[in-house]
Design a protein around this motif. Sequence first.
Motif, PDB file in Angstrom:
ATOM      1  N   ARG A 296      52.448 -34.149  39.899  1.00  0.00           N
ATOM      2  CA  ARG A 296      51.510 -33.406  39.077  1.00  0.00           C
ATOM      3  C   ARG A 296      51.670 -31.910  39.335  1.00  0.00           C
ATOM      4  NH1 ARG A 296      45.129 -35.040  38.355  1.00  0.00           N
ATOM      5  NH2 ARG A 296      44.991 -34.456  36.144  1.00  0.00           N
ATOM      6  N   ASP A 297      51.680 -31.543  40.594  1.00  0.00           N
ATOM      7  CA  ASP A 297      52.118 -30.228  41.040  1.00  0.00           C
ATOM      8  C   ASP A 297      52.421 -30.375  42.524  1.00  0.00           C
ATOM      9  OD1 ASP A 297      49.756 -30.001  42.480  1.00  0.00           O
ATOM     10  OD2 ASP A 297      48.946 -28.353  41.309  1.00  0.00           O
ATOM     11  N   SER A 298      52.406 -29.307  43.274  1.00  0.00           N
ATOM     12  CA  SER A 298      52.869 -29.385  44.660  1.00  0.00           C
ATOM     13  C   SER A 298      51.803 -29.831  45.657  1.00  0.00           C
ATOM     14  CB  SER A 298      53.427 -28.022  45.088  1.00  0.00           C
ATOM     15  OG  SER A 298      52.408 -27.035  45.017  1.00  0.00           O
ATOM     16  N   SER A 299      50.653 -30.306  45.181  1.00  0.00           N
ATOM     17  CA  SER A 299      49.604 -30.756  46.097  1.00  0.00           C
ATOM     18  C   SER A 299      48.861 -31.944  45.510  1.00  0.00           C
ATOM     19  CB  SER A 299      48.624 -29.614  46.394  1.00  0.00           C
ATOM     20  OG  SER A 299      47.950 -29.199  45.215  1.00  0.00           O
ATOM     21  N   TRP A 300      48.147 -32.649  46.414  1.00  0.00           N
ATOM     22  CA  TRP A 300      47.291 -33.765  46.011  1.00  0.00           C
ATOM     23  C   TRP A 300      45.885 -33.511  46.536  1.00  0.00           C
ATOM     24  CZ3 TRP A 300      49.583 -36.739  42.627  1.00  0.00           C
ATOM     25  CH2 TRP A 300      50.961 -37.022  42.728  1.00  0.00           C
ATOM     26  N   ASN A 301      44.871 -33.876  45.762  1.00  0.00           N
ATOM     27  CA  ASN A 301      43.487 -33.758  46.209  1.00  0.00           C
ATOM     28  C   ASN A 301      43.113 -35.023  46.971  1.00  0.00           C
ATOM     29  OD1 ASN A 301      40.802 -33.353  46.663  1.00  0.00           O
ATOM     30  ND2 ASN A 301      40.178 -33.471  44.522  1.00  0.00           N
ATOM     31  N   ALA A 302      43.363 -34.975  48.280  1.00  0.00           N
ATOM     32  CA  ALA A 302      43.057 -36.122  49.127  1.00  0.00           C
ATOM     33  C   ALA A 302      41.645 -36.058  49.694  1.00  0.00           C
ATOM     34  CB  ALA A 302      44.072 -36.201  50.273  1.00  0.00           C
ATOM     35  N   GLY A 303      40.889 -35.032  49.327  1.00  0.00           N
ATOM     36  CA  GLY A 303      39.522 -34.870  49.815  1.00  0.00           C
ATOM     37  C   GLY A 303      39.374 -33.534  50.513  1.00  0.00           C
ATOM     38  N   LEU A 304      39.765 -33.478  51.793  1.00  0.00           N
ATOM     39  CA  LEU A 304      39.726 -32.226  52.539  1.00  0.00           C
ATOM     40  C   LEU A 304      41.014 -31.428  52.382  1.00  0.00           C
ATOM     41  CD1 LEU A 304      38.094 -33.389  55.921  1.00  0.00           C
ATOM     42  CD2 LEU A 304      36.976 -32.431  53.899  1.00  0.00           C
ATOM     43  N   CYS A 305      42.046 -32.038  51.903  1.00  0.00           N
ATOM     44  CA  CYS A 305      43.367 -31.412  51.825  1.00  0.00           C
ATOM     45  C   CYS A 305      44.085 -31.907  50.566  1.00  0.00           C
ATOM     46  CB  CYS A 305      44.160 -31.780  53.084  1.00  0.00           C
ATOM     47  SG  CYS A 305      45.749 -30.952  53.303  1.00  0.00           S
ATOM     48  N   CYS A 306      44.752 -31.115  49.803  1.00  0.00           N
ATOM     49  CA  CYS A 306      45.340 -29.842  50.187  1.00  0.00           C
ATOM     50  C   CYS A 306      45.469 -28.912  48.972  1.00  0.00           C
ATOM     51  CB  CYS A 306      46.729 -30.038  50.755  1.00  0.00           C
ATOM     52  SG  CYS A 306      46.851 -30.927  52.325  1.00  0.00           S
ATOM     53  N   GLY A 307      45.576 -27.614  49.220  1.00  0.00           N
ATOM     54  CA  GLY A 307      45.987 -26.638  48.234  1.00  0.00           C
ATOM     55  C   GLY A 307      45.129 -26.537  46.981  1.00  0.00           C
ATOM     56  N   SER A 308      45.805 -26.215  45.873  1.00  0.00           N
ATOM     57  CA  SER A 308      45.110 -25.974  44.606  1.00  0.00           C
ATOM     58  C   SER A 308      44.425 -27.223  44.078  1.00  0.00           C
ATOM     59  CB  SER A 308      46.096 -25.448  43.553  1.00  0.00           C
ATOM     60  OG  SER A 308      47.126 -26.395  43.313  1.00  0.00           O
ATOM     61  N   ALA A 309      44.954 -28.398  44.395  1.00  0.00           N
ATOM     62  CA  ALA A 309      44.333 -29.639  43.921  1.00  0.00           C
ATOM     63  C   ALA A 309      42.911 -29.780  44.453  1.00  0.00           C
ATOM     64  CB  ALA A 309      45.176 -30.846  44.336  1.00  0.00           C
ATOM     65  N   VAL A 310      42.715 -29.378  45.712  1.00  0.00           N
ATOM     66  CA  VAL A 310      41.379 -29.424  46.301  1.00  0.00           C
ATOM     67  C   VAL A 310      40.522 -28.286  45.759  1.00  0.00           C
ATOM     68  CG1 VAL A 310      40.083 -29.162  48.456  1.00  0.00           C
ATOM     69  CG2 VAL A 310      42.099 -30.621  48.390  1.00  0.00           C
ATOM     70  N   ALA A 311      41.117 -27.101  45.664  1.00  0.00           N
ATOM     71  CA  ALA A 311      40.369 -25.941  45.168  1.00  0.00           C
ATOM     72  C   ALA A 311      39.806 -26.193  43.774  1.00  0.00           C
ATOM     73  CB  ALA A 311      41.273 -24.713  45.161  1.00  0.00           C
TER      74      ALA A 311
END
Length: 205
Positions: A44-59
């Motif tokens: 999807r992009d260079s990060s995954w929203n795993a909850g506390l981490c990581c990157g723009s996916a969390v932001a």
Amino acid sequence: MPVKRTTIGVVVLHSYGHTDTEPVREGWTAAADRYGFVTLYPYRDSSWNAGLCCGSAVAEQRDDVAWLAATITSAVRRYGLTAVYLAGVSNGAMMAERLVAERPEISSRFVSWGGAPELPSPGRWSGIGVLYSGALDQTVPPAGGTRTIGGRFTVIRPGSATQTWLPSARLQSVVVPGGTHIPPSNWAVLAWRALTAPSGRAPPS
């Protein structure tokens, strides 16, 4: 009576800052050719929203659980998969844990390297997981800690705490002496053997 063919798909989730080319470099395509399974490399992009981490996916609080579930469901139909397993490194490992916690029907097994339970709430997944980590990992320390990842202050929970977040699962934590955050060169083969171990116990690293 014809024997029903078993077609296993392994969904490999890349680490933070990487793309769907990372699993190829790790040897997953070669392992699929050798052992006869189907590989899927969602991106999807260079990060995954795993909850506390990581990157723009969390932001952005992006819903990667729903996106991955839809992507995997589509692949199951397209390739006629009879089973789906998950594999991930670092942020990808964290995402695999969140995915099974919130969509336990997606997969019965996962294997990870350098991950931690960063999911927002416990799940009822009752599958089998093998969690590898390097004893010398300074990015996602096995004992947990705090790190700045993608410019964000991030709490890293201890890897062994995954059992608390997936209390019904059969989990095995393996800390590899001398290992770092980067998985070993035989990672894809090691992971496949862990995913398919009849006892659910990890093979020697």
